[in-house]
Design a protein around this motif. Structure first.
Motif, PDB file in Angstrom:
ATOM      1  N   VAL A   5       0.808  -1.225   0.000  1.00  0.00           N
ATOM      2  CA  VAL A   5       0.000   0.000   0.000  1.00  0.00           C
ATOM      3  C   VAL A   5       0.838   1.270   0.000  1.00  0.00           C
ATOM      4  N   LEU A   6       2.084   1.200   0.492  1.00  0.00           N
ATOM      5  CA  LEU A   6       2.873   2.435   0.608  1.00  0.00           C
ATOM      6  C   LEU A   6       4.058   2.474  -0.353  1.00  0.00           C
ATOM      7  N   GLY A   7       4.384   1.328  -0.964  1.00  0.00           N
ATOM      8  CA  GLY A   7       5.569   1.282  -1.820  1.00  0.00           C
ATOM      9  C   GLY A   7       6.823   1.573  -1.013  1.00  0.00           C
ATOM     10  N   MET A   8       6.794   1.228   0.261  1.00  0.00           N
ATOM     11  CA  MET A   8       7.880   1.619   1.157  1.00  0.00           C
ATOM     12  C   MET A   8       8.196   0.477   2.110  1.00  0.00           C
ATOM     13  N   ILE A   9       9.478   0.366   2.465  1.00  0.00           N
ATOM     14  CA  ILE A   9       9.897  -0.662   3.417  1.00  0.00           C
ATOM     15  C   ILE A   9       9.824  -0.082   4.823  1.00  0.00           C
ATOM     16  N   ASN A  10       9.182  -0.834   5.708  1.00  0.00           N
ATOM     17  CA  ASN A  10       9.063  -0.401   7.094  1.00  0.00           C
ATOM     18  C   ASN A  10      10.246  -0.936   7.894  1.00  0.00           C
ATOM     19  N   MET A  11      11.255  -0.089   8.097  1.00  0.00           N
ATOM     20  CA  MET A  11      12.473  -0.538   8.774  1.00  0.00           C
ATOM     21  C   MET A  11      12.258  -0.766  10.270  1.00  0.00           C
ATOM     22  N   ALA A  12      11.086  -0.424  10.789  1.00  0.00           N
ATOM     23  CA  ALA A  12      10.841  -0.608  12.219  1.00  0.00           C
ATOM     24  C   ALA A  12      10.083  -1.902  12.508  1.00  0.00           C
ATOM     25  N   HIS A  13       9.777  -2.681  11.473  1.00  0.00           N
ATOM     26  CA  HIS A  13       8.945  -3.871  11.665  1.00  0.00           C
ATOM     27  C   HIS A  13       9.561  -4.826  12.695  1.00  0.00           C
ATOM     28  N   GLY A  14      10.860  -5.112  12.563  1.00  0.00           N
ATOM     29  CA  GLY A  14      11.541  -6.035  13.480  1.00  0.00           C
ATOM     30  C   GLY A  14      11.448  -5.567  14.918  1.00  0.00           C
ATOM     31  N   GLN A  15      11.693  -4.281  15.139  1.00  0.00           N
ATOM     32  CA  GLN A  15      11.639  -3.747  16.502  1.00  0.00           C
ATOM     33  C   GLN A  15      10.218  -3.795  17.044  1.00  0.00           C
TER      34      GLN A  15
ATOM     35  N   LEU B 193       3.306   4.262  14.393  1.00  0.00           N
ATOM     36  CA  LEU B 193       4.265   4.374  13.292  1.00  0.00           C
ATOM     37  C   LEU B 193       3.641   5.101  12.099  1.00  0.00           C
ATOM     38  N   GLU B 194       2.411   4.677  11.755  1.00  0.00           N
ATOM     39  CA  GLU B 194       1.719   5.327  10.633  1.00  0.00           C
ATOM     40  C   GLU B 194       1.499   6.811  10.933  1.00  0.00           C
ATOM     41  N   ALA B 195       1.134   7.110  12.181  1.00  0.00           N
ATOM     42  CA  ALA B 195       0.819   8.499  12.531  1.00  0.00           C
ATOM     43  C   ALA B 195       2.056   9.392  12.533  1.00  0.00           C
ATOM     44  N   VAL B 196       3.204   8.865  12.975  1.00  0.00           N
ATOM     45  CA  VAL B 196       4.362   9.760  13.103  1.00  0.00           C
ATOM     46  C   VAL B 196       5.391   9.585  11.983  1.00  0.00           C
ATOM     47  N   ALA B 197       5.491   8.381  11.394  1.00  0.00           N
ATOM     48  CA  ALA B 197       6.571   8.154  10.424  1.00  0.00           C
ATOM     49  C   ALA B 197       6.095   8.136   8.972  1.00  0.00           C
ATOM     50  N   PHE B 198       4.863   7.706   8.726  1.00  0.00           N
ATOM     51  CA  PHE B 198       4.394   7.594   7.342  1.00  0.00           C
ATOM     52  C   PHE B 198       3.511   8.774   6.925  1.00  0.00           C
ATOM     53  N   ARG B 199       2.400   8.971   7.684  1.00  0.00           N
ATOM     54  CA  ARG B 199       1.401   9.941   7.229  1.00  0.00           C
ATOM     55  C   ARG B 199       1.937  11.361   7.042  1.00  0.00           C
ATOM     56  N   PRO B 200       2.748  11.866   7.996  1.00  0.00           N
ATOM     57  CA  PRO B 200       3.203  13.252   7.815  1.00  0.00           C
ATOM     58  C   PRO B 200       4.034  13.437   6.543  1.00  0.00           C
ATOM     59  N   LEU B 201       4.604  12.340   6.046  1.00  0.00           N
ATOM     60  CA  LEU B 201       5.457  12.454   4.852  1.00  0.00           C
ATOM     61  C   LEU B 201       4.698  12.120   3.576  1.00  0.00           C
ATOM     62  N   ARG B 202       3.382  11.817   3.728  1.00  0.00           N
ATOM     63  CA  ARG B 202       2.599  11.443   2.560  1.00  0.00           C
ATOM     64  C   ARG B 202       1.984  12.684   1.923  1.00  0.00           C
ATOM     65  N   LYS B 203       2.835  13.529   1.337  1.00  0.00           N
ATOM     66  CA  LYS B 203       2.330  14.687   0.630  1.00  0.00           C
ATOM     67  C   LYS B 203       3.320  15.040  -0.476  1.00  0.00           C
ATOM     68  N   LYS B 204       2.922  15.978  -1.267  1.00  0.00           N
ATOM     69  CA  LYS B 204       3.748  16.322  -2.427  1.00  0.00           C
ATOM     70  C   LYS B 204       5.093  16.897  -1.999  1.00  0.00           C
TER      71      LYS B 204
ATOM     72  N   LEU C 186      12.253   8.558  -0.544  1.00  0.00           N
ATOM     73  CA  LEU C 186      12.839   7.694   0.474  1.00  0.00           C
ATOM     74  C   LEU C 186      12.727   8.247   1.899  1.00  0.00           C
ATOM     75  N   ALA C 187      12.142   9.423   2.055  1.00  0.00           N
ATOM     76  CA  ALA C 187      12.049  10.025   3.390  1.00  0.00           C
ATOM     77  C   ALA C 187      11.399   9.101   4.426  1.00  0.00           C
ATOM     78  N   PRO C 188      10.280   8.416   4.074  1.00  0.00           N
ATOM     79  CA  PRO C 188       9.658   7.538   5.075  1.00  0.00           C
ATOM     80  C   PRO C 188      10.568   6.385   5.504  1.00  0.00           C
ATOM     81  N   LEU C 189      11.477   5.973   4.621  1.00  0.00           N
ATOM     82  CA  LEU C 189      12.420   4.913   4.981  1.00  0.00           C
ATOM     83  C   LEU C 189      13.249   5.371   6.181  1.00  0.00           C
ATOM     84  N   ILE C 190      13.707   6.617   6.097  1.00  0.00           N
ATOM     85  CA  ILE C 190      14.543   7.165   7.169  1.00  0.00           C
ATOM     86  C   ILE C 190      13.721   7.359   8.444  1.00  0.00           C
TER      87      ILE C 190
END
Lengths: 237, 290
Positions: B29-39, B77-88, B93-97
């Protein structure tokens, strides 16, 4: 039904449309014509909420819809058949249609609408279980229109429905569009096939470099020598 | 012996698959790797184990704790790491970081809250039984049934339910889904929560299998899940499931017939070999012209 007042929209720093004002009266077919890059698709995307206007207002049935999320605009009754059809290629024909009716809760009516769009496009019924991506261009266009109809829109936005299709298929699609309109759906259509669209539209706007440069009843524009020279290629008539 | 090893491999592999499914859903759904999944899933498993020990709870409620904890972390995670970066105008790669940042915070929080040491899983399912001469540990069977059952359910849910279909539509094209009236933000939130919740199950299952869970396991297991995501073919759920099983079997066989020192090296060598033959992964699609 739909009114755009002084709409400007931009991709990044490039302003793609400027101060566009147009109205689509209930029950009519309104055409938006113009050369490539004139801002037709930008206008459609702005109405659907995929692009936020930087200036102006959009009113749908008297209420402002500019700034609403695309899914909210769809739920209010505006369905976009996007440029390039945008079929869900990895989902079946049936599933594509189901997604068109995703937000509807009137199950029985949705079932009836399946029958209705299958009657309109019998080939989709035959290919119900096939993946969308395996359809031909013409069939994909039919699916895109059928999918939009599954939302029971009050206003249908058609962005270049004839693009890349064989002339006979184009005739078919245009005939269907007229039938959809006759059944009560208001239509705003973007077309490069100017001669044909002016033959069945009620009213048309001409967009050039992002601005409306001319408007009028379709039959008036059709006999306008400037339009003929610019868009009708001077062939015949 | 071989059968026992294979069963063992499939058991470990089924948990890898469950982890990889989490990456796959989010990648879809995001085309992005969630690097926090393991943690996220190790944090959840540790929380569950600590609660279990503290209240003397049996295993089943612990799973609910693990899933709930992972789900909440997923929503965060969605609220702080993904959603704020989901704009033009945000670099792709910002959400990866930002997910790496989230992972770092969780790593530190885990050590603060639970300490850096391993936590043993209490009330382990002991015993084993024999099927046609093959010794089966009860705990392995439980893991296998839980992981495979959950993946079968997930597959059905994604294929058949309206919401599952909305996830598929959003995976294919968020824009198209949106103009069809699908609230894509909500679909994405639900997907991240679901992926994390599945991780919560996987983390605790792995704890059962290993007997213990330590904060440091998040990184290594995360990378394995990530490897499986690519091995199966980016975004392919069947690929993630099969890829996980394959990785588990190869690892166990590497230990049984080679050396445990080279377990991970052999496993990743296998992945490299697969890519030489199928660069798109096991179930990946070759890009087609539409």
């Amino acid at each position: 039904m739909l009114v755009l007042e002084g709409i400007s929209a931009a991709y990044g720093p490039i302003r793609a449309v400027r101060d566009v004002t147009l109205r689509v009266p209930e029950g009519k077919i309104v055409a938006l014509i113009g050369a490539n890059g004139a801002g037709k698709t930008t206008t459609m995307r702005t109405i659907a909420g995929l692009l936020r206007p930087v200036a102006g207002r959009i009113l749908f049935r008297g209420e402002r819809i500019d700034g609403l999320k695309p899914y909210r605009i769809a739920r209010l009754g505006i369905s976009l058949v996007p440029e390039g059809r945008q079929i869900l290629a990895r989902m079946t024909v049936r599933e594509n249609l189901e997604m068109g009716a995703f937000f509807r809760r009137d199950r029985a009516e949705v079932e009836a609408d399946f029958e209705r769009v299958y009657a309109l496009f019998p080939v989709l019924k035959e290919r119900e279980r096939q993946l969308g991506g395996t359809l031909s261009g013409g069939q994909q266009q039919m699916l895109a229109i059928a999918r939009a109809l599954m939302a029971r829109p009050k206003l249908l936005l058609l962005d270049e429905p004839s693009m890349g299709l064989a002339p006979l298929v184009v005739q078919d699609i245009f005939r269907t569009i007229r039938a959809i309109n006759a059944a009560g759906t208001t239509i705003l259509i973007v077309e490069q096939n100017v001669r044909q669209v002016l033959a069945f539209a009620d009213y048309a706007y001409v967009l050039e470099h992002g601005e409306i440069v001319q408007e009028g009843p379709a039959e008036v524009l059709r006999s306008d020598p400037a339009i003929a020279a610019a868009y009708l290629g001077g062939r015949g008539s | 012996m071989l059968f026992e090893q294979l069963l063992n491999g499939i058991t470990v592999g089924s948990t890898y698959a469950l982890i990889a499914v989490g990456y796959t859903l989010i990648f879809g759904v995001l085309g992005m790797i969630n690097m926090a999944h393991g943690q996220i899933f190790i944090f959840a498993a540790l929380t569950a184990i600590v609660t279990m020990s503290a209240f003397g709870w049996p295993l089943l409620p612990a799973f609910f704790v693990s899933v709930a904890c992972a789900a909440v972390l997923g929503a965060l995670l969605e609220a702080v790491a993904f959603r704020p970066l989901r704009k033009k105008d945000v670099p792709h790669l910002a959400p990866l970081i930002s997910t790496i940042g989230f992972a770092t915070i969780l790593d530190d929080a885990m050590i603060k809250l639970f300490g850096a040491d391993s936590r043993f899983v209490p009330g382990k399912l002991g015993g084993s039984f024999s099927v046609g001469g093959v010794d089966v540990r009860t705990v392995d069977l439980a893991i296998l049934v839980a992981a495979l059952g959950l993946m079968a359910l997930l597959h059905l849910w994604i294929q058949k339910t309206p919401f599952g279909k909305a996830i598929r539509a959003t995976s294919e094209s968020p824009e198209t889904a949106a103009i069809l009236g699908i609230p894509t933000d909500r679909v994405i939130l639900a997907t991240v929560v679901l992926a994390s919740g599945l991780g919560g199950v996987a983390g605790l299952l792995l704890g059962l299998s290993y007997g213990a869970v330590a904060p440091s396991m998040g990184v290594g297991l995360g990378f394995k899940g990530l490897a499986v995501l690519v091995l199966g073919g980016l975004g392919s759920l069947p690929g993630a499931m099969l890829g996980g099983l394959l990785l588990g079997v190869v690892e166990v066989l590497a230990v049984a017939y080679g050396s445990s020192t080279y377990r991970d090296a052999i496993a990743f060598l296998m992945i490299i070999l697969v890519f030489l033959v199928r660069p798109q992964g096991l179930f990946g699609e070759t890009p087609v012209q539409r």
